[in-house]
Design a protein around this motif. Sequence first.
Motif, mmCIF file in Angstrom:
data_model
loop_
_atom_site.group_PDB
_atom_site.id
_atom_site.type_symbol
_atom_site.label_atom_id
_atom_site.label_comp_id
_atom_site.label_asym_id
_atom_site.label_seq_id
_atom_site.Cartn_x
_atom_site.Cartn_y
_atom_site.Cartn_z
ATOM 1 N N PRO A 287 0.382 3.994 -17.250
ATOM 2 C CA PRO A 287 1.106 2.701 -17.672
ATOM 3 C C PRO A 287 2.336 2.379 -16.976
ATOM 4 C CG PRO A 287 0.007 3.562 -19.576
ATOM 5 C CD PRO A 287 0.085 4.778 -18.476
ATOM 6 N N ASP A 288 3.213 3.456 -16.795
ATOM 7 C CA ASP A 288 4.535 3.359 -16.097
ATOM 8 C C ASP A 288 4.255 3.012 -14.813
ATOM 9 O OD1 ASP A 288 6.114 3.731 -18.269
ATOM 10 O OD2 ASP A 288 6.300 5.887 -18.096
ATOM 11 N N LYS A 289 3.425 3.625 -13.898
ATOM 12 C CA LYS A 289 3.186 3.233 -12.421
ATOM 13 C C LYS A 289 2.692 1.984 -12.506
ATOM 14 C CE LYS A 289 1.883 7.974 -11.479
ATOM 15 N NZ LYS A 289 0.806 9.236 -10.953
ATOM 16 N N LEU A 290 1.750 1.502 -13.329
ATOM 17 C CA LEU A 290 1.166 0.083 -13.062
ATOM 18 C C LEU A 290 2.379 -1.006 -13.268
ATOM 19 C CD1 LEU A 290 -1.521 -1.037 -12.356
ATOM 20 C CD2 LEU A 290 -1.968 -1.009 -14.807
ATOM 21 N N ALA A 291 3.322 -0.608 -14.528
ATOM 22 C CA ALA A 291 4.251 -1.561 -14.619
ATOM 23 C C ALA A 291 5.249 -1.482 -13.606
ATOM 24 C CB ALA A 291 4.976 -1.116 -16.018
ATOM 25 N N ARG A 292 5.521 -0.342 -13.055
ATOM 26 C CA ARG A 292 6.509 -0.288 -11.865
ATOM 27 C C ARG A 292 6.029 -0.840 -10.574
ATOM 28 N NH1 ARG A 292 10.352 4.817 -11.491
ATOM 29 N NH2 ARG A 292 10.689 5.106 -13.705
ATOM 30 N N HIS A 293 4.626 -1.049 -10.384
ATOM 31 C CA HIS A 293 3.913 -1.741 -9.161
ATOM 32 C C HIS A 293 4.163 -3.347 -9.525
ATOM 33 C CE1 HIS A 293 0.971 -3.053 -6.376
ATOM 34 N NE2 HIS A 293 0.370 -3.789 -7.498
ATOM 35 N N PHE A 294 3.799 -3.722 -10.662
ATOM 36 C CA PHE A 294 4.057 -5.116 -11.172
ATOM 37 C C PHE A 294 5.126 -5.612 -10.649
ATOM 38 C CE2 PHE A 294 0.132 -5.140 -13.997
ATOM 39 C CZ PHE A 294 -0.800 -5.365 -12.897
ATOM 40 N N ARG B 261 -7.365 5.188 -13.634
ATOM 41 C CA ARG B 261 -8.071 6.536 -14.028
ATOM 42 C C ARG B 261 -7.129 7.460 -14.815
ATOM 43 N NH1 ARG B 261 -10.287 7.295 -9.663
ATOM 44 N NH2 ARG B 261 -12.079 6.245 -9.833
ATOM 45 N N GLN B 262 -5.972 7.760 -14.383
ATOM 46 C CA GLN B 262 -4.947 8.393 -14.898
ATOM 47 C C GLN B 262 -4.562 7.973 -16.314
ATOM 48 O OE1 GLN B 262 -0.894 8.632 -12.853
ATOM 49 N NE2 GLN B 262 -0.075 9.645 -14.432
ATOM 50 N N GLY B 263 -4.405 6.547 -16.495
ATOM 51 C CA GLY B 263 -4.160 5.933 -17.742
ATOM 52 C C GLY B 263 -5.228 6.090 -18.570
ATOM 53 N N GLU C 247 0.968 -1.162 -0.209
ATOM 54 C CA GLU C 247 0.089 -0.019 0.021
ATOM 55 C C GLU C 247 1.090 1.238 -0.033
ATOM 56 O OE1 GLU C 247 -3.884 1.598 2.602
ATOM 57 O OE2 GLU C 247 -2.518 0.420 3.519
ATOM 58 N N ALA C 248 1.922 1.405 0.841
ATOM 59 C CA ALA C 248 2.754 2.281 0.740
ATOM 60 C C ALA C 248 3.538 2.704 -0.616
ATOM 61 C CB ALA C 248 3.766 2.383 2.080
ATOM 62 N N ASP C 249 3.932 1.575 -0.975
ATOM 63 C CA ASP C 249 4.658 1.795 -2.294
ATOM 64 C C ASP C 249 3.875 2.217 -3.382
ATOM 65 O OD1 ASP C 249 6.990 0.700 -1.061
ATOM 66 O OD2 ASP C 249 7.100 -1.187 -1.965
ATOM 67 N N LEU C 250 2.564 1.547 -3.330
ATOM 68 C CA LEU C 250 1.506 1.965 -4.553
ATOM 69 C C LEU C 250 1.416 3.533 -4.197
ATOM 70 C CD1 LEU C 250 0.023 0.923 -6.876
ATOM 71 C CD2 LEU C 250 -1.515 -0.150 -5.313
ATOM 72 N N ARG C 251 1.011 4.006 -2.859
ATOM 73 C CA ARG C 251 0.567 5.344 -2.575
ATOM 74 C C ARG C 251 1.694 6.351 -3.148
ATOM 75 N NH1 ARG C 251 -3.339 6.596 0.095
ATOM 76 N NH2 ARG C 251 -3.430 4.747 1.311
ATOM 77 N N ALA C 252 2.832 5.799 -3.088
ATOM 78 C CA ALA C 252 4.006 6.623 -3.564
ATOM 79 C C ALA C 252 3.968 6.697 -5.241
ATOM 80 C CB ALA C 252 5.284 6.299 -3.084
ATOM 81 N N LEU C 253 3.830 5.951 -5.711
ATOM 82 C CA LEU C 253 3.771 5.601 -7.007
ATOM 83 C C LEU C 253 2.430 6.441 -7.631
ATOM 84 C CD1 LEU C 253 4.184 1.867 -8.343
ATOM 85 C CD2 LEU C 253 5.861 3.949 -8.875
ATOM 86 N N VAL C 254 1.356 6.555 -6.946
ATOM 87 C CA VAL C 254 0.073 7.223 -7.221
ATOM 88 C C VAL C 254 0.498 8.766 -7.266
ATOM 89 C CG1 VAL C 254 -2.273 8.019 -6.668
ATOM 90 C CG2 VAL C 254 -1.684 5.422 -6.495
#
Length: 163
Positions: free
Chosen positions: A24-31, A81-83, A9-16
């Motif tokens: 797409p870059d945020k999603l790829a980094r999360h995966f 939503r951003q994508g 959750e913390a890592d994802l929040r930082a990406l958001v």
Amino acid sequence: MERRTAAIEADLRALVEDRGLSGPDKLARHFAAVDDWKRDEGRIVVDVARSWYADENALLRHRLLVHGLGRVTPLLARIIRQGVDEGAFTAPDPEQTARMLLCLRHDLGRAIAEAVVADPHGEPDVARMAEATADAIERLLGAAPGSIWPAARALRPRRSAAT
């Protein structure tokens, strides 16, 4: 599990919140981050898989899945939503798309773990499972093939020029 969910959750929040990255870059980094953790902690995952997937833990697994979905889905929905706003995705309902995406990823992990438990000395066809999951996720998002989950694509067996 609570610590792992909180870390995700913390890592994802930082990406958001990162304004320099596309959806797409945020999603790829999360995966990639989740996949790297699983790869790095693979021995632990294998060691606990047999007890984790025992019938008596089914309710606990379900509760943790629901809890994790509740915490992570809203963050993934913001990325989706951003994508969509950027024109990279066509998903009409980012919240439901995020939930389904998480369920697909969860099922991939379950399938791999169950294959390892069933045959600890075998090699599950991770590449085939990952490829199918990546394809489903990209279709769900309305994203270009190969644009979201490059790690899954990298697992695909190499084909010779003759095939």
